[in-house]
Design a protein around this motif. Structure first.
Motif, PDB file in Angstrom:
ATOM      1  N   HIS A 192      21.883  14.896  13.466  1.00  0.00           N
ATOM      2  CA  HIS A 192      20.650  15.620  13.172  1.00  0.00           C
ATOM      3  C   HIS A 192      19.743  15.660  14.406  1.00  0.00           C
ATOM      4  O   HIS A 192      19.229  16.715  14.783  1.00  0.00           O
ATOM      5  N   GLU A 193      19.536  14.496  15.044  1.00  0.00           N
ATOM      6  CA  GLU A 193      18.650  14.436  16.203  1.00  0.00           C
ATOM      7  C   GLU A 193      19.202  15.250  17.372  1.00  0.00           C
ATOM      8  O   GLU A 193      18.445  15.905  18.089  1.00  0.00           O
ATOM      9  N   LEU A 194      20.509  15.227  17.556  1.00  0.00           N
ATOM     10  CA  LEU A 194      21.090  16.046  18.603  1.00  0.00           C
ATOM     11  C   LEU A 194      21.026  17.524  18.236  1.00  0.00           C
ATOM     12  O   LEU A 194      20.963  18.387  19.119  1.00  0.00           O
ATOM     13  N   GLY A 195      21.014  17.829  16.931  1.00  0.00           N
ATOM     14  CA  GLY A 195      20.782  19.209  16.515  1.00  0.00           C
ATOM     15  C   GLY A 195      19.425  19.696  16.992  1.00  0.00           C
ATOM     16  O   GLY A 195      19.289  20.821  17.493  1.00  0.00           O
ATOM     17  N   HIS A 196      18.400  18.858  16.861  1.00  0.00           N
ATOM     18  CA  HIS A 196      17.087  19.200  17.398  1.00  0.00           C
ATOM     19  C   HIS A 196      17.152  19.359  18.916  1.00  0.00           C
ATOM     20  O   HIS A 196      16.566  20.288  19.486  1.00  0.00           O
ATOM     21  N   TYR A 197      17.851  18.441  19.571  1.00  0.00           N
ATOM     22  CA  TYR A 197      17.974  18.512  21.025  1.00  0.00           C
ATOM     23  C   TYR A 197      18.572  19.853  21.453  1.00  0.00           C
ATOM     24  O   TYR A 197      18.170  20.437  22.464  1.00  0.00           O
ATOM     25  N   PHE A 198      19.523  20.356  20.671  1.00  0.00           N
ATOM     26  CA  PHE A 198      20.168  21.637  20.983  1.00  0.00           C
ATOM     27  C   PHE A 198      19.494  22.806  20.277  1.00  0.00           C
ATOM     28  O   PHE A 198      20.126  23.823  20.047  1.00  0.00           O
ATOM     29  N   SER A 199      18.219  22.644  19.894  1.00  0.00           N
ATOM     30  CA  SER A 199      17.316  23.741  19.507  1.00  0.00           C
ATOM     31  C   SER A 199      17.197  24.020  18.018  1.00  0.00           C
ATOM     32  O   SER A 199      16.489  24.954  17.640  1.00  0.00           O
ATOM     33  N   LEU A 200      17.856  23.290  17.143  1.00  0.00           N
ATOM     34  CA  LEU A 200      17.806  23.615  15.718  1.00  0.00           C
ATOM     35  C   LEU A 200      16.545  23.094  15.049  1.00  0.00           C
ATOM     36  O   LEU A 200      16.078  21.983  15.309  1.00  0.00           O
ATOM     37  N   LEU A 201      15.996  23.908  14.132  1.00  0.00           N
ATOM     38  CA  LEU A 201      14.921  23.492  13.243  1.00  0.00           C
ATOM     39  C   LEU A 201      15.503  22.896  11.964  1.00  0.00           C
ATOM     40  O   LEU A 201      16.693  23.045  11.677  1.00  0.00           O
ATOM     41  N   HIS A 202      14.659  22.244  11.180  1.00  0.00           N
ATOM     42  CA  HIS A 202      15.080  21.874   9.830  1.00  0.00           C
ATOM     43  C   HIS A 202      15.357  23.134   9.022  1.00  0.00           C
ATOM     44  O   HIS A 202      14.789  24.199   9.282  1.00  0.00           O
ATOM     45  N   THR A 203      16.193  23.018   8.023  1.00  0.00           N
ATOM     46  CA  THR A 203      16.550  24.205   7.225  1.00  0.00           C
ATOM     47  C   THR A 203      15.353  24.759   6.463  1.00  0.00           C
ATOM     48  O   THR A 203      15.342  25.947   6.127  1.00  0.00           O
ATOM     49  N   HIS A 204      14.339  23.941   6.192  1.00  0.00           N
ATOM     50  CA  HIS A 204      13.146  24.456   5.520  1.00  0.00           C
ATOM     51  C   HIS A 204      12.126  24.997   6.522  1.00  0.00           C
ATOM     52  O   HIS A 204      11.080  25.516   6.118  1.00  0.00           O
ATOM     53  N   GLY A 205      12.413  24.875   7.813  1.00  0.00           N
ATOM     54  CA  GLY A 205      11.514  25.399   8.825  1.00  0.00           C
ATOM     55  C   GLY A 205      10.627  24.335   9.421  1.00  0.00           C
ATOM     56  O   GLY A 205      10.894  23.130   9.323  1.00  0.00           O
ATOM     57  N   ASN A 206       9.535  24.771  10.008  1.00  0.00           N
ATOM     58  CA  ASN A 206       8.671  23.882  10.769  1.00  0.00           C
ATOM     59  C   ASN A 206       7.542  23.279   9.940  1.00  0.00           C
ATOM     60  O   ASN A 206       6.852  22.389  10.410  1.00  0.00           O
ATOM     61  N   ASP A 207       7.346  23.761   8.728  1.00  0.00           N
ATOM     62  CA  ASP A 207       6.217  23.335   7.893  1.00  0.00           C
ATOM     63  C   ASP A 207       6.727  22.493   6.733  1.00  0.00           C
ATOM     64  O   ASP A 207       7.425  22.986   5.848  1.00  0.00           O
ATOM     65  N   ASP A 208       6.359  21.208   6.719  1.00  0.00           N
ATOM     66  CA  ASP A 208       6.825  20.322   5.655  1.00  0.00           C
ATOM     67  C   ASP A 208       6.181  20.611   4.307  1.00  0.00           C
ATOM     68  O   ASP A 208       6.626  20.106   3.277  1.00  0.00           O
ATOM     69  N   SER A 209       5.130  21.414   4.294  1.00  0.00           N
ATOM     70  CA  SER A 209       4.457  21.688   3.022  1.00  0.00           C
ATOM     71  C   SER A 209       5.183  22.754   2.212  1.00  0.00           C
ATOM     72  O   SER A 209       4.864  22.982   1.049  1.00  0.00           O
ATOM     73  N   GLY A 210       6.167  23.412   2.810  1.00  0.00           N
ATOM     74  CA  GLY A 210       6.912  24.444   2.087  1.00  0.00           C
ATOM     75  C   GLY A 210       7.443  25.481   3.044  1.00  0.00           C
ATOM     76  O   GLY A 210       7.142  25.468   4.241  1.00  0.00           O
ATOM     77  N   THR A 211       8.257  26.392   2.517  1.00  0.00           N
ATOM     78  CA  THR A 211       8.838  27.429   3.348  1.00  0.00           C
ATOM     79  C   THR A 211       8.399  28.804   2.873  1.00  0.00           C
ATOM     80  O   THR A 211       8.127  28.998   1.682  1.00  0.00           O
ATOM     81  N   SER A 212       8.322  29.747   3.791  1.00  0.00           N
ATOM     82  CA  SER A 212       8.028  31.139   3.431  1.00  0.00           C
ATOM     83  C   SER A 212       9.285  31.988   3.411  1.00  0.00           C
ATOM     84  O   SER A 212       9.229  33.192   3.134  1.00  0.00           O
ATOM     85  N   GLU A 213      10.436  31.376   3.697  1.00  0.00           N
ATOM     86  CA  GLU A 213      11.691  32.127   3.686  1.00  0.00           C
ATOM     87  C   GLU A 213      12.043  32.539   2.257  1.00  0.00           C
ATOM     88  O   GLU A 213      11.924  31.746   1.317  1.00  0.00           O
ATOM     89  N   LEU A 214      12.489  33.767   2.103  1.00  0.00           N
ATOM     90  CA  LEU A 214      12.836  34.297   0.777  1.00  0.00           C
ATOM     91  C   LEU A 214      14.302  34.049   0.456  1.00  0.00           C
ATOM     92  O   LEU A 214      15.164  34.080   1.339  1.00  0.00           O
ATOM     93  N   VAL A 215      14.561  33.844  -0.825  1.00  0.00           N
ATOM     94  CA  VAL A 215      15.915  33.549  -1.282  1.00  0.00           C
ATOM     95  C   VAL A 215      16.867  34.699  -0.984  1.00  0.00           C
ATOM     96  O   VAL A 215      18.049  34.489  -0.674  1.00  0.00           O
TER      97      VAL A 215
END
Length: 639
Positions: A192-215
Motif C-alpha cells: 500500500h505504501e509503495l503504491g502511494h510512492y508510485f503515485s496511487l491515491l486511496h480508492t475513495h480518493g483524497n477526502d476521508d469524509s467521503g467520495t464524490s465519485e459516482l457509481v
C-alpha cells in the motif's frame, strides 16, 4: 506558491506522505498531504504518464515487444532502527519475506524489488518511537540517493500522537518509506505504501469524509482515485464490512445508486487481511510513474547501468560501443534493437545500427541476483526528411521520433508538453489557442521543483538545410518574475555551436495573457549541412519561471528562389504598396511579414491582382515569407 484550482484529482497523490493506522487505532483512517510542488510536477508529466500507461496495456494485450515485458529491478536500501544497545529491530529474514511478498504483487506492474548493499543498522533509542517528520533528520545521515530508502522501526505516530503503520515520501528525488515493524508482514501495508510512492491515491480518493465519485463511473477519471477500473468507494471501515471481507454498507452516491466497492483492493481502507491486489489501471499507473519519474533508481554495487559511446547521429548508420558498468556481474544479455531477441552475451560489445530509433535492454546476473533494465528510445539514427513544421498539436515525446528531452542537472528540470495554462500562476501562457479556438499544445520547461541554474535541453530531429535561403522560426513565451534563460544552439557534424542568436533572458512578455512571440534564425551559415537545433533552458531563481516554445518551423526551400517563381517589387517599397506576383496563379500561397527579430505584423493570401498595403509599417527592413504548403520562400524588403 499558489496553484490553479482545477487540478486533476488523481494528481493530488504525489506526496505522498500517507499514513495508515494500525490495529490499535481506527484502521481505515489515513491522512494525505501533498505539496504544491508535487501537484505541479505530476500535472506536468501527465502526457508522458499516459504514453507509458498505453505501453503497459500493449504489453498486457500481447501487442508489445517481448523485450519490453521484462521486470524492472528496483533497488531498496534497508535501514533497521534498534535500541541504542543494538537489541530489538526487525530481522533480515522478515525483510526478505516482505520483499518476496512485494514482488509477487508488483510483478504484474513489471517491477521487482531487491536489497541493495548491506543493511544499515541505526542504534538509537529515541528513533524506536518514531514521529512522522523524523525522517528529515534521518536523511541527513542515513540516506542513499538513487535507492528507495526503507526505514523499519518499532512504533510510528502521527502529529496527533496516533499509532500508524507507515508512510512514504517521493518528493522530487526523495525516495523514502517508513514502516512499523509489526505491520511489515501483513502482506498489504508495505505494498500500500509503495503504491502511494508510485503515485496511487486511496480508492475513495483524497477526502476521508467521503467520495464524490459516482457509481456509474461517469466521473471516474476526475473524482475518487482518478482511476476508472476501481469501483466508486465511499470509504471502507470496520463498520461497513463483515468478517468475510464483504461490504455491507448502504451508502448511496449523488444519484442514489448503492456503492459496491472492491474490498480486496490494496489501496482501499479495507481490513489489511482482505487487501490482495491492484487493478489493471492501477498497475499501469505504477509502471508509468516509475518509467517517467523514477527510472533513475539504481544500486551502485550491482545494477544494469550501461555506457554508450554515441546514442544518435544524422547519418544513415551508427556504430555504438556499449559496456555494462557494474563490476559484480558474471553474465550479460543484450537486446540492442528492441526485438525481444538476445543479440550479445558479453560485457562489452559494438553494434552498427541502421536508420531508426531503438530500445536497448540489458539483463545482468551473478550467482545470487538477476537484474534488468530497458532504455527507451536510446539510439536514434537518421535524417528528418520532408517539409518540417512541428506545431506539437499531436505531439508526445515518447512517440515522436528524433525529439529528445534531457534533464541535464538531474534535479527534475525538463521539457514537457502542455495544453492550455501551466500549473503555476503568474508564469507560463495564461491561455494559448489554435485558430479554431481549441486549446493549443506547446512544450515548456517546468520551473517548479527545480533549482537555480538547472539546465533542460530539448533537441530536434536531424534535418537537411538544402538551400542558402533557409531559416528556423519558433514561437516562445517567457513570462514570470523568475524567468531564466533560453538559448538556441545548432549541432553539426563538428558538434554544438552555442547561441546562434543572442540568448533570451528574463521575462519577454509584459503580462501573462500576452501571445507567443516569434524569432527567425538565418540558417545561411549551415547551408548544405545536416543539423539539429537545441532549445536550452536555464532555470531562474524561483518557481515562477516557466519557459514555453511552440510552432518550430524550418523554412527549408526545396525549389531555388528566383524571380521566376515569386516576383516581389518594388524593393525598396514606394507608395506603401508591395506587389507579389506568383508565376503559378492557380497555386494558393500565403504570406507573413515580420521584422528582423521575428515579430509578425501582417498575414494574408498572395493575390496577383492586389498589392499588399504596408502603410502601417514603420520604415525599416522586413522579412516576407511565402508558403504554398510544400516549400517556403523568404525575401527581405525595405520600406
Amino acid at each position: 506558491m499558489t496553484y490553479k484550482n482545477l487540478l486533476s484529482l488523481f494528481a493530488i497523490f504525489i506526496l505522498q506522505i500517507s499514513p495508515i493506522y494500525s490495529q490499535k487505532g481506527p484502521e481505515s483512517i489515513c491522512v494525505n498531504t501533498s505539496s504544491e510542488k508535487n501537484l505541479s510536477f505530476f500535472n506536468s508529466i501527465k502526457a508522458q504518464i499516459k504514453v507509458y500507461e498505453n505501453d503497459f496495456q500493449s504489453k498486457k494485450s500481447g501487442r508489445g515487444n517481448s523485450s519490453q515485458n521484462i521486470l524492472n529491478s528496483i533497488p531498496v536500501k534497508a535501514h533497521i532502527i534498534r535500541h541504542s544497545d543494538g537489541s530489538g529491530g526487525i530481522s533480515l529474514a522478515e525483510i526478505n519475506e516482505a520483499i518476496s511478498n512485494l514482488n509477487a504483487i508488483y510483478a504484474e506492474a513489471y517491477l521487482e524489488f531487491f536489497l541493495c548493499v548491506d543493511v544499515n543498522y541505526i542504534d538509537e533509542d529515541n528513533l524506536c518511537h518514531f514521529k512522522k517528520g523524523d525522517e528529515k533528520t534521518l536523511i541527513e545521515t542515513h540516506y542513499v540517493p538513487g535507492l528507495i530508502n526503507l526505514y523499519f522501526t518499532d512504533y510510528i505516530e502521527n502529529s496527533n500522537e496516533e499509532s500508524i503503520c507507515g508512510y512514504s515520501d517521493n518528493l522530487g528525488r526523495t525516495d523514502v518509506v517508513v514502516m512499523k515493524n509489526s505491520c511489515v508482514l501483513n502482506d498489504s501495508t508495505l505494498a500500500h505504501e509503495l503504491g502511494h510512492y508510485f503515485s496511487l491515491l486511496h480508492t475513495h480518493g483524497n477526502d476521508d469524509s467521503g467520495t464524490s465519485e459516482l457509481v456509474d463511473g461517469s466521473n471516474c477519471d476526475t473524482d475518487g482515485d482518478g482511476i476508472c477500473d476501481t469501483p466508486a468507494d465511499p470509504g471502507l471501515t470496520s463498520k461497513n464490512m463483515d468478517l468475510g471481507c464483504n461490504y455491507v454498507g448502504i451508502a448511496t452516491d449523488a444519484n442514489g445508486d448503492l456503492y459496491t466497492p472492491d474490498t480486496s483492493n490494496i489501496m482501499s481502507y479495507s481490513k489489511k487481511i482482505c487487501r490482495t491486489h491492484f487493478s489493471q489501471q492501477q498497475l499501469a499507473r505504477i509502471y508509468a510513474f516509475y518509467m517517467t519519474a523514477k527510472s533513475y533508481l539504481a544500486c551502485p554495487s550491482f545494477n544494469a547501468n550501461i555506457s554508450a559511446s554515441l546514442t544518435e547521429t544524422c547519418e544513415e548508420f551508427l556504430t555504438v560501443d556499449f559496456e555494462s558498468i557494474t563490476e559484480n556481474a558474471t553474465n550479460w544479455q543484450w537486446d540492442v534493437d528492441g526485438d525481444g531477441i538476445v543479440d550479445y552475451m558479453t560485457k562489452k560489445l559494438s553494434h552498427t545500427f541502421e536508420t531508426g530509433i531503438y530500445d536497448v535492454t540489458l539483463i545482468v546476473s551473478n550467482k545470487s541476483k538477476t537484474l534488468q533494465k530497458t532504455y527507451r528510445n536510446l539510439i536514434k539514427v537518421g535524417t528528418q526528411t520532408g517539409f518540417f513544421n512541428e506545431d506539437f498539436e499531436n505531439f508526445n515525446l515518447m512517440d515522436n521520433p528524433g525529439w529528445t528531452s534531457n534533464d541535464i542537472t538531474g534535479n527534475g528540470y525538463n521539457w514537457y508538453s502542455n495544453i492550455g495554462e501551466t500549473q503555476s500562476v503568474e508564469t507560463g501562457p495564461s491561455f494559448s489557442s489554435n485558430s479554431d479556438g481549441s486549446a493549443n499544445r506547446y512544450m515548456y520547461a517546468e520551473a517548479s521543483g527545480a533549482e537555480h541554474g538547472d539546465v533542460a535541453e530539448f533537441i530536434s530531429p536531424c534535418f537537411n538545410v538544402d538551400y542558402v535561403n533557409s531559416g528556423l522560426e519558433f514561437a516562445y513565451h517567457m513570462y514570470g518574475k523568475n524567468i531564466g534563460e533560453l538559448h538556441i544552439d545548432i549541432k553539426t557534424q563538428k558538434g554544438f555551436i552555442n547561441d546562434v542568436i543572442p540568448p533570451l533572458r528574463g521575462s519577454q512578455q509584459n503580462k501573462q495573457s500576452d501571445p507567443f512571440r516569434t524569432k527567425t534564425i538565418d540558417l545561411f551559415a549551415f547551408a548544405h549541412e545536416t543539423i539539429k537545433v537545441r532549445f536550452r533552458a536555464i532555470r531562474g531563481y524561483g518557481w515562477d519561471g516557466d519557459i514555453a516554445i511552440d510552432n518550430v518551423f524550418f523554412q527549408t526551400i526545396y525549389t531555388a528562389v528566383t524571380d521566376d517563381i515569386y516576383k516581389v517589387y518594388p524593393n525598396p517599397v514606394t507608395d506603401n504598396l508591395l506587389y507579389v506576383k506568383n508565376s503559378n496563379p492557380s497555386e494558393v500561397a500565403s504570406f507573413t511579414i515580420k521584422n528582423l527579430i521575428g515579430q509578425t505584423f501582417l498575414t494574408g493570401t498572395v493575390n496577383n491582382n492586389y498589392p499588399i498595403d504596408i502603410s502601417h509599417l514603420s520604415s525599416g527592413s522586413y522579412l516576407l515569407s511565402i508558403t504554398n504548403g510544400k516549400s517556403t520562400v523568404v525575401k527581405r524588403f525595405i520600406k
